[in-house]
Design an enzyme around this catalytic site. Structure first.
Site, mmCIF file in Angstrom:
data_model
loop_
_atom_site.group_PDB
_atom_site.id
_atom_site.type_symbol
_atom_site.label_atom_id
_atom_site.label_comp_id
_atom_site.label_asym_id
_atom_site.label_seq_id
_atom_site.Cartn_x
_atom_site.Cartn_y
_atom_site.Cartn_z
ATOM 1 N N ASP A 291 0.829 -1.206 0.000
ATOM 2 C CA ASP A 291 0.000 0.000 0.000
ATOM 3 C C ASP A 291 0.869 1.264 0.000
ATOM 4 O OD1 ASP A 291 -2.111 -1.638 0.052
ATOM 5 O OD2 ASP A 291 -2.841 -1.081 2.053
ATOM 6 N N PHE B 181 2.242 1.924 -3.382
ATOM 7 C CA PHE B 181 1.158 2.433 -4.228
ATOM 8 C C PHE B 181 0.920 3.912 -3.931
ATOM 9 C CE2 PHE B 181 -3.175 3.421 -5.363
ATOM 10 C CZ PHE B 181 -3.373 2.754 -6.559
ATOM 11 N N ASP B 182 0.833 4.237 -2.623
ATOM 12 C CA ASP B 182 0.564 5.631 -2.245
ATOM 13 C C ASP B 182 1.667 6.561 -2.738
ATOM 14 O OD1 ASP B 182 -1.768 4.917 -1.125
ATOM 15 O OD2 ASP B 182 -1.017 4.846 0.936
ATOM 16 N N LEU C 203 -35.279 -10.514 -14.657
ATOM 17 C CA LEU C 203 -35.219 -11.937 -15.002
ATOM 18 C C LEU C 203 -36.390 -12.656 -14.373
ATOM 19 C CD1 LEU C 203 -31.504 -12.911 -14.288
ATOM 20 C CD2 LEU C 203 -32.648 -12.954 -16.485
ATOM 21 N N GLU D 126 -23.962 -18.416 -14.081
ATOM 22 C CA GLU D 126 -23.205 -17.434 -13.287
ATOM 23 C C GLU D 126 -23.854 -17.273 -11.937
ATOM 24 O OE1 GLU D 126 -23.679 -14.009 -15.699
ATOM 25 O OE2 GLU D 126 -22.344 -14.778 -17.240
ATOM 26 N N LYS E 154 -25.688 -15.157 -9.149
ATOM 27 C CA LYS E 154 -26.577 -13.990 -9.201
ATOM 28 C C LYS E 154 -26.162 -13.078 -8.047
ATOM 29 C CE LYS E 154 -31.425 -12.671 -9.636
ATOM 30 N NZ LYS E 154 -31.351 -11.501 -8.812
ATOM 31 N N ASP F 184 -26.054 -10.191 -5.454
ATOM 32 C CA ASP F 184 -27.138 -9.462 -4.799
ATOM 33 C C ASP F 184 -26.704 -8.005 -4.607
ATOM 34 O OD1 ASP F 184 -29.518 -9.027 -3.639
ATOM 35 O OD2 ASP F 184 -29.088 -10.075 -1.763
ATOM 36 N N ARG G 196 -30.434 1.239 -13.088
ATOM 37 C CA ARG G 196 -31.537 0.621 -13.821
ATOM 38 C C ARG G 196 -32.766 1.533 -13.836
ATOM 39 N NH1 ARG G 196 -35.863 -2.830 -12.645
ATOM 40 N NH2 ARG G 196 -36.354 -4.196 -14.389
ATOM 41 N N TYR H 73 -21.538 -8.587 -16.298
ATOM 42 C CA TYR H 73 -22.097 -9.837 -16.811
ATOM 43 C C TYR H 73 -22.724 -9.700 -18.195
ATOM 44 C CZ TYR H 73 -26.246 -7.733 -14.672
ATOM 45 O OH TYR H 73 -27.228 -6.868 -14.317
ATOM 46 N N LYS I 252 -28.254 -18.815 -18.536
ATOM 47 C CA LYS I 252 -28.493 -18.070 -19.780
ATOM 48 C C LYS I 252 -28.165 -18.954 -20.975
ATOM 49 C CE LYS I 252 -26.607 -14.010 -17.486
ATOM 50 N NZ LYS I 252 -25.575 -12.990 -17.394
ATOM 51 N N LYS J 42 -33.274 -18.921 -7.516
ATOM 52 C CA LYS J 42 -32.949 -18.217 -6.267
ATOM 53 C C LYS J 42 -32.791 -19.212 -5.135
ATOM 54 C CE LYS J 42 -35.010 -14.001 -6.145
ATOM 55 N NZ LYS J 42 -34.721 -12.708 -5.645
ATOM 56 N N CYS K 295 -41.928 2.391 30.716
ATOM 57 C CA CYS K 295 -40.523 2.306 30.310
ATOM 58 C C CYS K 295 -39.783 1.347 31.250
ATOM 59 C CB CYS K 295 -39.888 3.693 30.356
ATOM 60 S SG CYS K 295 -38.120 3.640 30.067
ATOM 61 N N CYS L 268 -37.237 3.828 33.300
ATOM 62 C CA CYS L 268 -37.625 4.933 34.191
ATOM 63 C C CYS L 268 -39.103 4.864 34.578
ATOM 64 C CB CYS L 268 -37.286 6.278 33.549
ATOM 65 S SG CYS L 268 -38.355 6.666 32.152
ATOM 66 N N CYS M 61 -40.479 6.097 24.985
ATOM 67 C CA CYS M 61 -40.521 6.647 26.335
ATOM 68 C C CYS M 61 -40.423 8.162 26.180
ATOM 69 C CB CYS M 61 -39.348 6.116 27.147
ATOM 70 S SG CYS M 61 -39.155 7.040 28.671
ATOM 71 N N CYS N 74 -34.779 9.979 31.349
ATOM 72 C CA CYS N 74 -34.701 8.513 31.213
ATOM 73 C C CYS N 74 -33.223 8.114 31.011
ATOM 74 C CB CYS N 74 -35.559 8.074 30.034
ATOM 75 S SG CYS N 74 -35.463 6.309 29.730
HETATM 76 S S1 IVH Z 1 -28.240 -11.152 -16.476
HETATM 77 C C1 IVH Z 1 -32.270 -9.434 -18.753
HETATM 78 N N1 IVH Z 1 -26.488 -11.977 -14.771
HETATM 79 O O1 IVH Z 1 -30.360 -9.800 -11.357
HETATM 80 C C2 IVH Z 1 -31.514 -9.347 -17.513
HETATM 81 N N2 IVH Z 1 -28.191 -10.522 -13.982
HETATM 82 O O2 IVH Z 1 -33.289 -10.246 -11.352
HETATM 83 C C3 IVH Z 1 -30.177 -9.982 -17.673
HETATM 84 N N3 IVH Z 1 -28.002 -9.950 -11.613
HETATM 85 O O3 IVH Z 1 -31.374 -6.941 -13.116
HETATM 86 C C4 IVH Z 1 -29.465 -9.963 -16.417
HETATM 87 N N4 IVH Z 1 -26.201 -11.144 -11.195
HETATM 88 O O4 IVH Z 1 -29.271 -6.785 -11.712
HETATM 89 C C5 IVH Z 1 -27.586 -11.235 -14.956
HETATM 90 N N5 IVH Z 1 -24.830 -12.796 -13.365
HETATM 91 C C6 IVH Z 1 -25.919 -12.042 -13.556
HETATM 92 C C7 IVH Z 1 -26.505 -11.308 -12.497
HETATM 93 C C8 IVH Z 1 -27.645 -10.553 -12.772
HETATM 94 C C9 IVH Z 1 -27.103 -10.317 -10.691
HETATM 95 C C10 IVH Z 1 -29.162 -9.089 -11.363
HETATM 96 C C11 IVH Z 1 -29.346 -7.992 -12.390
HETATM 97 C C12 IVH Z 1 -30.738 -8.160 -12.912
HETATM 98 C C13 IVH Z 1 -31.367 -8.949 -11.821
HETATM 99 C C14 IVH Z 1 -32.528 -9.731 -12.381
#
Ligand code: IVH
Length: 687
Positions: A40, A43-44, A90, A119, A121, A123, A142, A231, A297, A321, A415, A418, A431, A437
């Site tokens: 680090d 880098f700095d 999706l 892939e 998903k 969150d 989005r 992605y 996909k 999911k 409470c 108190c 309260c 309190c």
């Molecule tokens: S493909 C037509 N790939 O999940 C949508 N989405 O519920 C194609 N997400 O809006 C999306 N990981 O924000 C895709 N590996 C992944 C993802 C991914 C997370 C999210 C994305 C999408 C939402 C759909």
């Protein structure tokens, strides 16, 4: 320019280019490959060298310089941008049978079995990035799928995303979609800090990532350490024509320097998809970020076209999911905790149990309605879930396992600390004994002294409790009346620590207004809202006089927060407290920066520190030269030509058209006089 100057400038140009290249490579090694190549400190040191050279030779600054990630400008709202193609969602399912049904629909549509890419998903929050000539042009959330917020300034601070693409990338326009996320460890850190200052924790990394992307101050965003996985790659040009499968395009993204999650597979037949799903179901806790499932996909774009779309989602992809992780345990007791604002929160004390990788002993029960909904009895067996949420939640009670004679959990009417009768406002209990309190008094003081508030960390809870017990203090303003003689009566405090404490209390008078406002602990007004309010109103005086309408006008302040601000000021005790604090010398306004004598206070806030500005045109409120002085006093650097490192182009009437054009081309923010004056706390002014 002499010959010597010219050759110094030329060699600096090369050094700048080399430093930018090296630093970007190190950033990629650190953020994407997770394999730092240098320390680090090294880098700095390189980054500092680059900053110095760019300051001396602003014309050579590169558009993808890592110094452009620093963040700085505060926006007054986000521009809306329409997506080139809608950002769809999706279809999703929790059942393997439906995944199989999806596969069968694909076979039916195509007449044969396709190969898939699979892939994780992620969150997080979906994002669309636009590049042209290999340079990041803009980034959009989005939104409603048709148009979203232009969050380019914030996205620039995400080190994992390249500002410039490698030489193999085409210069044609490209759109990359991906997911911005916050690593779980950062959420834990941020929540730890929030707990110390008495703030509510964020429920999960996704909420915090989404809130962070929508902050107007990109310098705050930078400290939140957002990251991203990409992605999807779309665009024009011959290279993309040749790469018509998903796995090929992912390889391109990776080669051009984008973060692409390595935990993916494909092209593979359907059986492989099921293996991938079950493999990651058990391993999701190993990842440093949250996933909520797997995306499957169709790999080939020709096949995708044949399968087409429904109104909301593609027919060629589906999300599987993962169910939230759930375990059973026993409810041992329910505590009713009184917070600094008087809110009474029921907390379930549980037999310790491991869920989603951590041992859980407590769970919030939120409010009385939740206790009733669950029909909770002491000794009950309960189901506990930890989905994407960091805070575990009791989702079910199992009455068949209830011990005989167990009592229902009752919300207290008084409470627990108190014994004041509780008020019930919108299903929450409070309260009302704010002044006396004990947990409220202590909680307010703990919040006031916290690092992110007045930073009086010498005043730990122990010391505060002693001061309260000995009736030396009852609210934050009393801290400023403490002296060495009175402090000497405290246990375990020597002369040195008393001296240090008094010095820290004195030093806290330099804490800027926005943090003082945060320290006062208005309900629902956290760090970011305090900053926004301080900048908008400029002083406590003006904030105290604001009506509901003008509070709601402020971005990020909703109706509820506005009511809470009004309620806080309506309490004469609060009025007296802030006025006493003001009289004791705490900053209750953003200092006026006009060149009055005595404006050379080294502790004065410098809202434009680190910003570079160009001023162009005629201004309504002052001469151009006076405006420049004002900007420099606020820490800004005024330069004469528009370059890629500029933070703001400040324009009046008759501003130079070439400057405007260049700023627009480089994506520099163009602002007017009112915006700047407001930023400097010189409101009220027409916006
Ligand atoms: S493909 C037509 N790939 O999940 C949508 N989405 O519920 C194609 N997400 O809006 C999306 N990981 O924000 C895709 N590996 C992944 C993802 C991914 C997370 C999210 C994305 C999408 C939402 C759909």
């Amino acid at each position: 320019m002499t010959l010597i100057d010219r050759s110094a400038s030329e060699s600096s140009k090369h050094r700048i280019q080399e430093l930018v290249r090296q630093l970007n490579e190190h950033n990629r090694a650190y953020y994407i490959q997770d394999q730092p190549l240098i320390s680090d400190q090294e880098f700095d040191a390189l980054l500092r060298e680059l900053e110095e050279l760019e300051t001396r030779f602003p014309d050579w600054a590169e558009p993808d310089s890592p110094t452009r990630r620093v963040g700085g400008g505060v926006l007054d709202g986000f521009e809306q941008r329409k997506h080139r193609r809608p950002m769809l969602s999706l279809g999703n399912t929790y059942s393997e049978a439906e995944i199989l049904a999806f596969h069968e629909r694909c076979i039916k549509g195509l007449g044969y079995e396709p190969l898939y890419s699979v892939e994780l998903k992620i969150d997080g929050v979906a994002l669309s990035l636009h590049y042209q000539d290999r340079i990041l042009q803009y980034a959009v959330t989005r939104g409603d799928g048709v148009q979203g917020d232009d969050v380019t300034a914030n996205v620039r601070t995400i080190e994992a995303l390249p500002l410039r693409l490698g030489p193999d990338a085409p210069t044609d326009p490209l759109e990359i979609r991906g997911e911005v996320y916050l690593p779980r460890a950062y959420l834990t850190r941020i929540n730890h800090e929030r707990a110390l200052s008495g703030e509510e924790p964020y429920a999960n990394p996704r909420n915090l990532a989404s809130g962070t992307l929508k902050l107007l101050d990109s310098s705050v965003v930078r400290h939140r350490r957002l990251s991203a996985w990409c992605y999807q790659l779309d665009g024009e040009g011959p290279l993309l024509q040749k790469n018509q499968t998903h796995h090929q395009r992912m390889a391109l993204l990776q080669a051009w320097g984008f973060p692409v999650c390595e935990h993916r597979a494909g092209p593979l037949p359907f059986e492989g998809v099921l293996d991938f799903i079950s493999q990651w179901q058990g391993r999701r806790q190993e990842l440093p970020f949250d996933i909520d499932g797997v995306v499957l996909k169709v790999d080939d774009f020709g096949q995708r076209e044949e399968l087409g779309y429904t109104a909301k989602s593609p027919r060629w992809a589906i999300a599987y999911k993962y169910p939230a992780q759930s375990v059973r345990t026993r409810l041992l007791d329910v505590l009713f905790q009184v917070g600094r604002t008087g809110a009474v929160t029921p907390v379930a004390c549980l037999e310790p149990v491991e869920v989603a990788g951590t041992v859980v002993k407590r769970a919030s029960l939120y409010n009385e309605a939740e206790i009733r909904r669950l029909d909770l009895h002491l000794g009950d067996t309960v189901s506990l879930e930890k989905g994407g949420d960091i805070i575990p939640k009791i989702t079910d009670v199992h009455p068949e396992q209830r011990p005989a004679g167990s009592l229902p959990v009752q919300f207290p009417r008084f409470c627990p600390d108190c014994e004041t009768p509780l008020d019930c406002i919108e299903a929450l209990h409070y309260c009302p004994n704010h002044r006396l309190c004990p947990p409220q008094v202590l909680g307010r003081l703990e919040h006031f002294v916290a690092r992110k508030a007045m930073n009086l960390e010498h005043l730990g809870t122990e010391t505060l409790l002693q001061l309260l017990q000995q009736k030396m203090i009852s609210d934050p303003a009393d801290l400023y009346e403490l002296d060495a003689v009175r402090l000497a009566s405290l246990e375990r405090t020597g002369d040195k620590s008393i001296q240090r404490l008094l010095e820290a209390i004195q030093a806290s008078k330099a804490v800027p207004f926005e943090r003082v406002l945060f320290a006062l602990g208005l309900r629902g007004i956290g760090e970011v809202a305090s900053k926004t309010l301080a900048r908008h109103f400029g002083s406590m005086e003006k904030l105290s006089m604001a009506d509901k309408e003008s509070l709601i006008e402020v971005h990020e302040i909703g109706e509820k927060s506005a009511d809470q601000i009004l309620a806080w000021f309506a309490d004469p005790l609060n009025q007296r407290m802030w006025q006493r604090l003001q009289a004791m010398g705490l900053c209750m306004s953003i200092p006026q920066t006009n060149s009055s004598p005595g404006n050379d206070d080294p502790n004065a806030p410098r809202p434009l520190a680190g910003c570079t500005l160009v001023v162009s045109g005629k201004f309504a409120n002052m001469e151009r030269e006076a405006l420049k002085v004002l900007l420099e006093e606020a820490g800004g650097t005024v330069v004469s030509s528009v370059g890629p490192r500029l933070t703001y182009l400040v324009t009046g009437s008759d501003a130079g058209p070439s400057k405007l054009e260049k700023a627009q081309k480089l994506g520099i923010q163009v602002v007017n006089e009112a915006f700047i004056l407001e930023l400097l706390g010189k409101s009220p002014l027409p916006l």
